[in-house]
Design an enzyme around this catalytic site. Structure first.
Site, PDB file in Angstrom:
ATOM      1  N   ARG A 250      -8.833  51.105  41.068  1.00 44.30           N
ATOM      2  CA  ARG A 250      -9.664  51.339  39.881  1.00 44.30           C
ATOM      3  C   ARG A 250      -8.866  51.383  38.587  1.00 44.30           C
ATOM      4  O   ARG A 250      -9.402  51.113  37.527  1.00 44.30           O
ATOM      5  CB  ARG A 250     -10.447  52.642  40.059  1.00 44.30           C
ATOM      6  CG  ARG A 250     -11.392  52.625  41.256  1.00 44.30           C
ATOM      7  CD  ARG A 250     -12.279  53.846  41.309  1.00 44.30           C
ATOM      8  NE  ARG A 250     -13.106  53.835  42.507  1.00 44.30           N
ATOM      9  CZ  ARG A 250     -12.816  54.454  43.634  1.00 44.30           C
ATOM     10  NH1 ARG A 250     -11.689  55.155  43.703  1.00 44.30           N
ATOM     11  NH2 ARG A 250     -13.599  54.384  44.680  1.00 44.30           N
ATOM     12  N   VAL A 251      -7.606  51.759  38.659  1.00 43.22           N
ATOM     13  CA  VAL A 251      -6.804  51.843  37.431  1.00 43.22           C
ATOM     14  C   VAL A 251      -5.576  50.950  37.489  1.00 43.22           C
ATOM     15  O   VAL A 251      -4.931  50.715  36.477  1.00 43.22           O
ATOM     16  CB  VAL A 251      -6.365  53.300  37.142  1.00 43.22           C
ATOM     17  CG1 VAL A 251      -7.574  54.177  36.939  1.00 43.22           C
ATOM     18  CG2 VAL A 251      -5.481  53.840  38.250  1.00 43.22           C
TER      19      VAL A 251
END
Length: 505
Positions: free
Chosen positions: A354-355
């Site tokens: 996600r990051v």
């Protein structure tokens, strides 16, 4: 002597002494310590220590940090006034210790003078900064499609024997020349499995850069419970000095089972799957201590790679879903991919970071964009082609290209690759250089491309490290180098076939 006689008597020292009322497997019930505090460390007359878990009127529920067989009812128990702490600092590098920091490698005592409590408050928002720097795993499928950044929490999840520990160990080995300190925490693992990991670290030259913290399956469940907290405490000491730390927790399934065991023995009310109601908080307060920290908080980072085991690919089980919601993404290893002899067995349809995409280098980002699309289209067409349908030329070409890309993502254990070599192999596969080769030929071609790029770098590695994008000239030169290395005169020539299993479907 007269001065000693004339001196005032020492002040009386008051200490509380309790007694063991009951002993269980890994726990004890203690009475007589009315002023004991939660999480306080207690000392038993037999030399065993324990943590105050439950504070009730007239009794304490204590989790033992040693074998319960040596503790007997009626034994004296005293307070220490301290919480569980572990030694931290550079003296731990290259050592194998238990969850309390006691050496297990036979190299003598640990020369650490600083003790830090295993429980600590996670840094606040103002003490953190964005995840912007990549953590290279050395594995093509991860660095390209599921990138991890320094300060990220990326869950490694999968069934037994799918290669979860191998991915974590290869990631540690790839940090050899990066300056990243590594902490490997084995929770509830067999001794031979831990020995293999230690041997791999030694063979890869990472022993002096790694702390190995072990709570084996034969140890008390209390040690398994505090082990990941102790590992995080060791990491925090390095991060506070501005260093980058990688923490591998292998695995949190055993950790949850240990916590469930002591909780049930202490008669805490069971919840879903008999886990206590605070099992989510147990893991959340652990993993929240990882992150990329601001300069005001030391400027270091702690990257967490927790591992969790599933049963029969059940990702919706209690502990896996809890950890998926806590972490910043997951790398899912599928038995179905294992059965196709595809290692690392990463299922890109379920895996996500996600990051990490923000931290991924621009050169990888350009390649990874088409990688997922190519593989997903190939897998759909591969399933469709099994019905024996006649395929047009364009569909056959997609199958051939997808099979080559999937084969290019294969990588043996303990062989992390530098970024230049990864990009060269992936670009070669995406540009059709490896089309029509079988798996053995693709592996040989990949090795030849890797060797060719090592001798024909021309500053590409430095530009990738500086986060510069690949120019058209760079891509053209990589493709040309790959064609020469894997062409008719290259090592892969003997392994080429007229088609692939996907192309001939």
């Amino acid at each position: 002597m007269q001065a000693l006689l004339d001196s005032p008597p020492p002040a009386p020292k008051v200490s509380e002494i309790g007694r063991v009322a009951e002993v269980g497997a890994g726990i004890a019930i203690v009475t007589g310590l009315a002023r004991a505090l939660a999480d306080e460390l207690l000392e038993f007359a037999s030399g065993i220590r324990g943590i105050v878990f439950d504070v009730e009127p007239g009794r304490l529920g204590v989790v033992l940090l040693g074998p319960s067989e040596v503790v007997v009812p009626g034994e004296e128990v005293s307070r220490t006034g301290r919480v569980v702490s572990v030694p931290v600092g550079p003296a731990l590098l290259g050592r194998v210790v238990d969850a309390l920091g006691r050496p297990l490698d036979g190299k003598g005592p640990v020369d650490a003078v600083i003790l830090r409590p295993v429980e600590a408050e996670a840094p606040g928002i103002l003490s953190r900064s964005a995840v912007e720097r990549p953590l290279a795993s050395g594995l093509k499928v991860i660095d390209a499609a599921v990138p991890v950044g320094l300060g990220q929490r990326e869950l490694i999840v999968g069934d037994r024997q799918t290669g979860k520990t191998s991915i974590a160990v290869d990631t540690i080995l790839n940090q050899k020349d990066t300056g990243v300190i590594c902490v490997y925490c084995a929770i509830g693992q067999r001794g031979d499995a831990v020995a293999k990991v230690i041997g791999a670290l030694g063979a890869g030259g990472m022993t002096g850069q790694t702390v190995v913290l072990v709570a084996g399956d034969e140890d008390a469940p209390g040690l398994s419970y505090i082990a990941p907290y102790a590992a995080m405490t060791v990491a925090e000491a390095f991060a506070a000095r501005g260093g980058d730390v990688l923490v591998v927790m292998d695995d949190l399934t055993h950790h949850a089972h240990s916590y469930r065991e002591v909780s049930l023995l202490l008669r805490r009310p069971p919840g879903r799957e008999a886990f206590p109601g605070d099992i989510f908080y147990v893991h959340a307060r652990l993993l929240e201590r990882a992150g990329q920290f601001a300069r005001s908080a030391g400027g270091g980072s702690i990257t967490a790679l927790p591992i969790v085991e599933t049963q029969a690919e059940n990702l919706s089980a209690y502990i896996p879903t809890n950890l998926i919601s806590i972490t910043d993404g997951q790398i899912y290893l599928s038995p179905r991919v294992v059965r196709k002899n595809q290692f690392p067995a990463v299922d890109l349809g379920v895996s996500v970071s996600r990051v990490g995409g923000k931290a991924q280098s621009r050169a990888f980002r350009e390649v990874a964009g088409n990688l997922r699309v190519t593989l997903s289209q190939f897998e759909e067409l591969e399933e469709f082609a099994r019905f024996g349908t006649r395929l047009d030329q364009a569909t056959r070409a997609r199958l051939t290209r997808g099979a080559a890309v999937r084969a290019a993502l294969r990588q043996p254990e303990r062989d992390p690759m530098p970024a230049v070599a990864q990009l060269a192999v992936l670009i070669a596969a995406m540009e059709g250089v490896l089309d029509g080769m079988d798996a053995a030929a693709v592996a040989a071609a990949g090795a030849a491309i890797r060797k060719a790029m090592r001798s024909d770098d021309q500053g590409l590695a430095a530009r990738i490290a500086a986060n510069e994008p690949l120019s058209d000239e760079d891509r053209a030169r990589i493709v040309e180098t790959a064609r020469r290395a894997a062409g008719p005169g290259g090592p892969a020539a003997g392994g080429q076939k007229g088609g692939d299993d996907g192309a001939n479907a």
